[in-house]
Design a protein around this motif. Structure first.
Motif, PDB file in Angstrom:
ATOM      1  N   SER A  43      45.544  34.458  40.876  1.00  0.00           N
ATOM      2  CA  SER A  43      45.559  35.183  39.851  1.00  0.00           C
ATOM      3  C   SER A  43      47.004  35.121  38.452  1.00  0.00           C
ATOM      4  O   SER A  43      47.079  35.923  37.766  1.00  0.00           O
ATOM      5  N   ALA A  44      47.707  34.246  39.414  1.00  0.00           N
ATOM      6  CA  ALA A  44      48.884  33.950  38.103  1.00  0.00           C
ATOM      7  C   ALA A  44      48.299  33.489  37.202  1.00  0.00           C
ATOM      8  O   ALA A  44      47.428  32.692  37.082  1.00  0.00           O
ATOM      9  N   GLY A  45      49.576  33.841  36.329  1.00  0.00           N
ATOM     10  CA  GLY A  45      48.923  33.564  34.915  1.00  0.00           C
ATOM     11  C   GLY A  45      47.507  34.840  34.437  1.00  0.00           C
ATOM     12  O   GLY A  45      47.390  34.498  32.719  1.00  0.00           O
ATOM     13  N   LEU A  46      46.937  35.027  34.931  1.00  0.00           N
ATOM     14  CA  LEU A  46      45.699  36.021  34.277  1.00  0.00           C
ATOM     15  C   LEU A  46      45.792  37.045  33.849  1.00  0.00           C
ATOM     16  O   LEU A  46      46.767  37.804  34.157  1.00  0.00           O
ATOM     17  N   SER A  47      45.667  37.248  32.856  1.00  0.00           N
ATOM     18  CA  SER A  47      45.502  38.867  31.929  1.00  0.00           C
ATOM     19  C   SER A  47      45.199  39.302  32.033  1.00  0.00           C
ATOM     20  O   SER A  47      43.997  39.518  33.666  1.00  0.00           O
ATOM     21  N   ASP A  48      45.577  40.864  32.535  1.00  0.00           N
ATOM     22  CA  ASP A  48      44.617  41.847  33.592  1.00  0.00           C
ATOM     23  C   ASP A  48      43.170  42.041  32.640  1.00  0.00           C
ATOM     24  O   ASP A  48      42.686  42.021  33.862  1.00  0.00           O
ATOM     25  N   ALA A  49      43.163  42.059  31.451  1.00  0.00           N
ATOM     26  CA  ALA A  49      41.649  41.360  31.125  1.00  0.00           C
ATOM     27  C   ALA A  49      40.442  40.124  31.745  1.00  0.00           C
ATOM     28  O   ALA A  49      39.445  40.248  32.393  1.00  0.00           O
ATOM     29  N   GLU A  50      41.237  39.190  32.070  1.00  0.00           N
ATOM     30  CA  GLU A  50      40.875  37.909  32.175  1.00  0.00           C
ATOM     31  C   GLU A  50      40.849  38.720  34.248  1.00  0.00           C
ATOM     32  O   GLU A  50      39.853  38.027  35.144  1.00  0.00           O
ATOM     33  N   LEU A  51      41.687  39.085  34.396  1.00  0.00           N
ATOM     34  CA  LEU A  51      41.613  39.249  35.740  1.00  0.00           C
ATOM     35  C   LEU A  51      39.819  40.479  36.277  1.00  0.00           C
ATOM     36  O   LEU A  51      40.241  40.938  37.441  1.00  0.00           O
ATOM     37  N   THR A  52      39.938  41.328  35.134  1.00  0.00           N
ATOM     38  CA  THR A  52      38.475  42.138  35.284  1.00  0.00           C
ATOM     39  C   THR A  52      37.428  42.082  34.319  1.00  0.00           C
ATOM     40  O   THR A  52      36.781  42.990  34.607  1.00  0.00           O
ATOM     41  N   THR A  53      37.601  40.793  33.746  1.00  0.00           N
ATOM     42  CA  THR A  53      36.588  40.150  33.458  1.00  0.00           C
ATOM     43  C   THR A  53      35.412  39.572  34.435  1.00  0.00           C
ATOM     44  O   THR A  53      36.056  38.675  35.120  1.00  0.00           O
ATOM     45  N   PRO A  54      34.418  39.495  34.681  1.00  0.00           N
ATOM     46  CA  PRO A  54      33.461  39.429  34.981  1.00  0.00           C
ATOM     47  C   PRO A  54      33.411  37.240  34.707  1.00  0.00           C
ATOM     48  O   PRO A  54      33.732  37.305  33.715  1.00  0.00           O
ATOM     49  N   LEU A  55      33.710  37.004  36.401  1.00  0.00           N
ATOM     50  CA  LEU A  55      34.126  35.727  36.603  1.00  0.00           C
ATOM     51  C   LEU A  55      32.471  34.638  35.441  1.00  0.00           C
ATOM     52  O   LEU A  55      32.636  33.476  36.233  1.00  0.00           O
ATOM     53  N   GLY A  56      31.780  35.112  35.540  1.00  0.00           N
ATOM     54  CA  GLY A  56      30.623  34.592  35.126  1.00  0.00           C
ATOM     55  C   GLY A  56      29.201  35.655  34.834  1.00  0.00           C
ATOM     56  O   GLY A  56      29.355  37.107  35.537  1.00  0.00           O
ATOM     57  N   GLU A  57      28.206  35.069  34.929  1.00  0.00           N
ATOM     58  CA  GLU A  57      26.739  36.568  34.581  1.00  0.00           C
ATOM     59  C   GLU A  57      26.507  36.895  36.085  1.00  0.00           C
ATOM     60  O   GLU A  57      26.310  35.961  36.253  1.00  0.00           O
ATOM     61  N   GLY A  58      26.227  38.052  36.529  1.00  0.00           N
ATOM     62  CA  GLY A  58      26.085  38.221  37.324  1.00  0.00           C
ATOM     63  C   GLY A  58      26.728  37.811  38.447  1.00  0.00           C
ATOM     64  O   GLY A  58      26.660  38.382  39.911  1.00  0.00           O
ATOM     65  N   GLU A  59      28.748  37.374  38.130  1.00  0.00           N
ATOM     66  CA  GLU A  59      29.832  37.313  39.388  1.00  0.00           C
ATOM     67  C   GLU A  59      30.151  38.676  38.906  1.00  0.00           C
ATOM     68  O   GLU A  59      30.021  39.340  37.941  1.00  0.00           O
ATOM     69  N   ARG A  60      30.814  38.863  40.209  1.00  0.00           N
ATOM     70  CA  ARG A  60      32.301  39.795  40.893  1.00  0.00           C
ATOM     71  C   ARG A  60      33.212  39.086  39.538  1.00  0.00           C
ATOM     72  O   ARG A  60      33.892  37.924  38.993  1.00  0.00           O
ATOM     73  N   SER A  61      34.199  40.031  38.856  1.00  0.00           N
ATOM     74  CA  SER A  61      35.759  38.818  38.277  1.00  0.00           C
ATOM     75  C   SER A  61      36.864  39.469  39.816  1.00  0.00           C
ATOM     76  O   SER A  61      36.484  39.708  40.407  1.00  0.00           O
ATOM     77  N   PHE A  62      37.631  38.824  39.319  1.00  0.00           N
ATOM     78  CA  PHE A  62      38.583  38.532  40.231  1.00  0.00           C
ATOM     79  C   PHE A  62      38.751  40.157  40.907  1.00  0.00           C
ATOM     80  O   PHE A  62      38.831  39.796  42.224  1.00  0.00           O
ATOM     81  N   LYS A  63      39.569  40.594  40.267  1.00  0.00           N
ATOM     82  CA  LYS A  63      39.853  41.867  41.502  1.00  0.00           C
ATOM     83  C   LYS A  63      38.821  42.339  42.104  1.00  0.00           C
ATOM     84  O   LYS A  63      38.940  43.522  42.976  1.00  0.00           O
ATOM     85  N   ARG A  64      37.176  42.414  41.635  1.00  0.00           N
ATOM     86  CA  ARG A  64      36.121  42.991  42.715  1.00  0.00           C
ATOM     87  C   ARG A  64      36.356  42.139  43.402  1.00  0.00           C
ATOM     88  O   ARG A  64      35.909  42.399  44.915  1.00  0.00           O
ATOM     89  N   ASP A  65      36.098  40.654  43.847  1.00  0.00           N
ATOM     90  CA  ASP A  65      36.594  39.786  44.773  1.00  0.00           C
ATOM     91  C   ASP A  65      37.341  39.962  46.054  1.00  0.00           C
ATOM     92  O   ASP A  65      37.188  40.359  47.014  1.00  0.00           O
ATOM     93  N   LEU A  66      38.605  40.850  44.800  1.00  0.00           N
ATOM     94  CA  LEU A  66      39.830  41.255  45.976  1.00  0.00           C
ATOM     95  C   LEU A  66      39.318  42.203  46.531  1.00  0.00           C
ATOM     96  O   LEU A  66      39.469  42.449  47.613  1.00  0.00           O
ATOM     97  N   THR A  67      38.719  43.311  46.247  1.00  0.00           N
ATOM     98  CA  THR A  67      38.318  44.865  46.802  1.00  0.00           C
ATOM     99  C   THR A  67      37.858  44.341  47.898  1.00  0.00           C
ATOM    100  O   THR A  67      37.566  44.684  48.997  1.00  0.00           O
ATOM    101  N   HIS A  68      36.595  42.828  47.653  1.00  0.00           N
ATOM    102  CA  HIS A  68      35.684  42.437  48.709  1.00  0.00           C
ATOM    103  C   HIS A  68      36.302  41.685  49.208  1.00  0.00           C
ATOM    104  O   HIS A  68      36.387  42.227  50.733  1.00  0.00           O
ATOM    105  N   LEU A  69      36.928  41.257  49.292  1.00  0.00           N
ATOM    106  CA  LEU A  69      38.026  40.789  50.273  1.00  0.00           C
ATOM    107  C   LEU A  69      39.085  41.650  51.484  1.00  0.00           C
ATOM    108  O   LEU A  69      38.902  42.042  52.438  1.00  0.00           O
TER     109      LEU A  69
END
Length: 178
Positions: A43-69
């Protein structure tokens, strides 16, 4: 044995057979201990927008993956704690994300809070796991809907394999290496 930090999820799954050994337990502990730092590095260097935007079509964002973990780590630690505390432990079927996640709604928290919470929970779990004896690793719990008993080793193994899989997936989607 090569380092758990350089091993792929597939390779880790193959090495971590269902039977505990000192070497396998050490590898599980190494993978579990590395997860918080790996999440921070990804997550280092990623903006808030990048952390909360899905990482692809139908994919979770970094934040959603973190909460899933976090949900999976909590639900995976509960059987371990119960196996160590109760004579005949039984864990009901509660899905980590659909049930637990819907109740806990960690998505409402900011990423620094989630990371700090994950760090604390992981440190507490590792403190317990590192102190276990061989017989304690083999303590078991019965899960609703499953006929076999599952050991502390089984649950810790599952957590490590699951987390490494998600970390590899995140790294790939972010164009990074673990």
């Amino acid at each position: 044995m090569t380092s758990g930090l350089t091993r792929s999820n597939v390779a880790l799954h193959k090495v971590l057979s269902t039977q505990p050994s000192d070497e396998r337990i050490a590898l599980i502990l190494q993978v579990l201990a590395a997860t918080p730092g790996r999440l921070r590095n990804l997550s280092a260097g990623l903006s808030d927008a990048e952390l909360t935007t899905p990482l692809g079509e139908g994919e979770r964002s970094f934040k959603r993956d973190l909460t899933h973990l976090i949900y999976c780590a909590e639900r995976g630690a509960d059987p371990i704690f119960q196996a160590l505390l109760l004579k005949e432990p039984f864990i009901p079927r509660i899905h980590a994300e659909r049930d637990w996640g819907a109740l806990m709604a960690y998505e409402a928290f900011e990423i620094p809070e989630l990371m700090a919470y994950f760090d604390f929970r992981r440190a507490a779990l590792l403190n317990i796991l590192r102190a276990l004896t061989g017989p304690q690793w083999e303590r078991s719990i019965r899960r609703e809907g499953v006929k076999r008993s599952e050991s502390v080793y089984h649950w810790a193994r599952g957590l490590s394999v699951h987390e490494l899989g998600h970390l590899e997936d995140l790294a790939g989607k972010l164009g990074l290496t673990l």
